[in-house]
Design an enzyme around this catalytic site. Structure first.
Site, mmCIF file in Angstrom:
data_model
loop_
_atom_site.group_PDB
_atom_site.id
_atom_site.type_symbol
_atom_site.label_atom_id
_atom_site.label_comp_id
_atom_site.label_asym_id
_atom_site.label_seq_id
_atom_site.Cartn_x
_atom_site.Cartn_y
_atom_site.Cartn_z
ATOM 1 N N THR A 1 5.434 14.426 -1.630
ATOM 2 C CA THR A 1 4.951 14.429 -0.248
ATOM 3 C C THR A 1 5.274 13.105 0.465
ATOM 4 O O THR A 1 5.933 13.082 1.503
ATOM 5 C CB THR A 1 3.430 14.686 -0.239
ATOM 6 O OG1 THR A 1 3.204 15.924 -0.883
ATOM 7 C CG2 THR A 1 2.888 14.737 1.169
ATOM 8 N N LYS B 1 -9.352 0.410 -2.559
ATOM 9 C CA LYS B 1 -8.879 -0.148 -1.287
ATOM 10 C C LYS B 1 -9.741 -1.334 -0.854
ATOM 11 O O LYS B 1 -9.228 -2.365 -0.419
ATOM 12 C CB LYS B 1 -8.908 0.942 -0.212
ATOM 13 C CG LYS B 1 -7.904 2.071 -0.496
ATOM 14 C CD LYS B 1 -8.158 3.285 0.377
ATOM 15 C CE LYS B 1 -7.155 4.388 0.131
ATOM 16 N NZ LYS B 1 -7.498 5.647 0.790
#
Ligand code: HSE
Length: 441
Positions: A13, A205
């Site tokens: 993707t 993150k």
């Protein structure tokens, strides 16, 4: 015009998104950079794996080593995900002195320090803009745009899956499990959703952002993490009545120490948890799969960055930005201009969650009888924990009724202890629900 040759590992993707964006805008990038970026080799799992954009078969190989080791490959893009083979791939390229661009937050979280050392040893660089908040250039913001700031607060909505689920729960009054099941059916949530909904993706993150902000590499094991599985429609609705929205936040807060602790170095709260945020705050209106990062710097003040945090196109935008930096660094022999991470706070530390201070929303299920409130208030009072408001909505029939308490600032450890005592009261009929409240002050 000078040309730089790029090899990419990963043609799914995101990889095909990068290929597509490069095809579309490589001419524009060449005129902006004064050099051509040539993406000619792509290592894939299989030629026929599903991908949203086509990659010409003539570019593809299933042999990643052939791409990395090819002497004409000057920059390597790693987009395979995972931490085992990806680590080997990245280390192989760095050892060959080739700059690497990665979107792999899990890899950085687990092996960041090793990879940075390998980049240094290889005389090259590791670029990772795409690893946090997809298309939002937040790594560049912290390292370059705001280099003249101390960071007192960072609040990030950095997981699109959780934000999508919480947004639908709020707007439709739906239950978590129903929204998750539909999101999985539509392909918005993974079949194995734990990485997202249990907060681990946000942990990776926010750990990267905290490290850059505070100058010491944050070990993910020191980050306190709660996901969103326990958020119910009922809590979402009570939060709304009180003027709040529930969001999963990654939080990095500078904690001012006293005495020896203050002298020893920077101390920061680094956490991921669902929080009630006031509807008047801009983050409460970040909806659907969008991400946003709110950064407060001591010079710049409050700033907000908003955009798509994932997906083939947003991630491709960040990857191309890193490829451009890597190419310019090759051209100007400036690979160390912005190193991947410079530790600058030797004695920095993550403050354990128990020592951090929050406000709280608490929902209890209690028997509706005289004296109940007095017993609960006595436990909180003895712990020096103040109640800022109480709601017991009318019209709840049955053995127990909800009792909502909003609690003033209190240390997390003291709050946990008091709630454990409250939970043991015979009049309390279900485990208390506690969600922290962030007022951004
Ligand atoms: N799964 C993530 C999200 C994107 O839902 O935001 C990749 O980190």
């Amino acid at each position: 015009m000078e040309q730089v040759n790029i090899g990419m590992i990963g043609g799914g993707t995101v990889g095909s998104g990068v290929y597509h964006a490069w095809q579309r805008n490589s001419g524009l990038m060449a005129s902006r950079l004064g050099m051509r970026l040539h993406l000619g080799k792509v290592a894939v799992k299989a030629f026929d794996e599903p991908r949203p954009y086509e990659i010409p078969a003539s570019c593809m190989t299933t042999d990643w080593k052939a791409v990395v080791q090819d002497p004409t490959t000057q920059i390597v893009i790693e987009l395979v995900g995972g931490v085992t083979l990806a680590r080997t791939m990245v280390l192989t390229a760095l050892k060959l002195g080739k700059p690497v661009v990665t979107a792999n937050k899990a890899l950085l979280s687990a092996h960041g320090e090793e990879l940075f050392a390998a980049a240094r040893a290889g005389g090259t660089n590791l670029y990772y803009e795409a690893s946090v908040a997809g298309g939002i250039p937040i790594i560049k913001v912290l390292r370059e745009g705001f280099v003249g700031n101390r960071f007192t607060h960072i609040y990030g909505i950095v997981n699109g899956t959780c934000n999508y689920i919480l947004t639908r729960m709020k707007l439709e009054g739906a239950e978590f499990a129903d929204v998750l099941a539909e999101a999985q059916r539509l392909g918005y949530a993974e079949a194995e959703p734990s990485l997202d909904i249990d907060g681990f993706d946000s942990e990776h993150k926010i750990g990267i952002l905290a490290s850059l902000a505070h100058g010491f590499w944050v070990n993910p094991r020191q980050i306190y993490v709660e996901g969103i599985r326990q958020i119910s429609r009922q809590d979402m609705q009570f939060a709304q009545q009180l003027g709040y929205t529930i969001k999963l936040l990654g939080i990095v807060k500078k904690v001012e120490g006293a005495g020896r602790k203050a002298r020893n170095g920077s101390r920061a709260q680094v956490s991921v948890y669902p929080a009630l945020i006031p509807n008047t705050h801009v983050l409460s209106n970040v909806n659907g799969v969008f991400n946003a990062v709110f950064v407060r710097g001591d010079v710049v003040g409050d700033t907000l960055f908003y955009g798509r945090g994932a997906g083939k196109d947003a991630t491709a935008s960040a990857v191309l930005s890193d490829v451009a930096d890597a190419a310019l660094d090759l051209k100007h022999r400036s690979h160390g201009r912005v190193p991947p991470f410079v530790p600058h706070e030797r004695a920095g530390a993550v403050v354990p969650i128990g020592e951090t201070v929050s406000r709280y929303y608490v929902r209890l299920s209690v028997i509706d009888r005289p004296g109940v409130m007095a017993r609960i208030a006595a436990i909180l009072g003895a712990a020096r924990i103040g109640i800022s408001s109480i709601i017991q909505p009318e019209g709840h029939a049955g053995e127990s009724v909800p009792l909502i308490l909003m609690i003033h600032d209190a240390p997390n450890a003291a709050m946990a202890k008091a709630l454990a005592r409250i939970a043991r009261l015979p009049v309390v009929k279900a485990p208390p629900v506690m969600i922290r409240v962030e007022n951004f002050d």
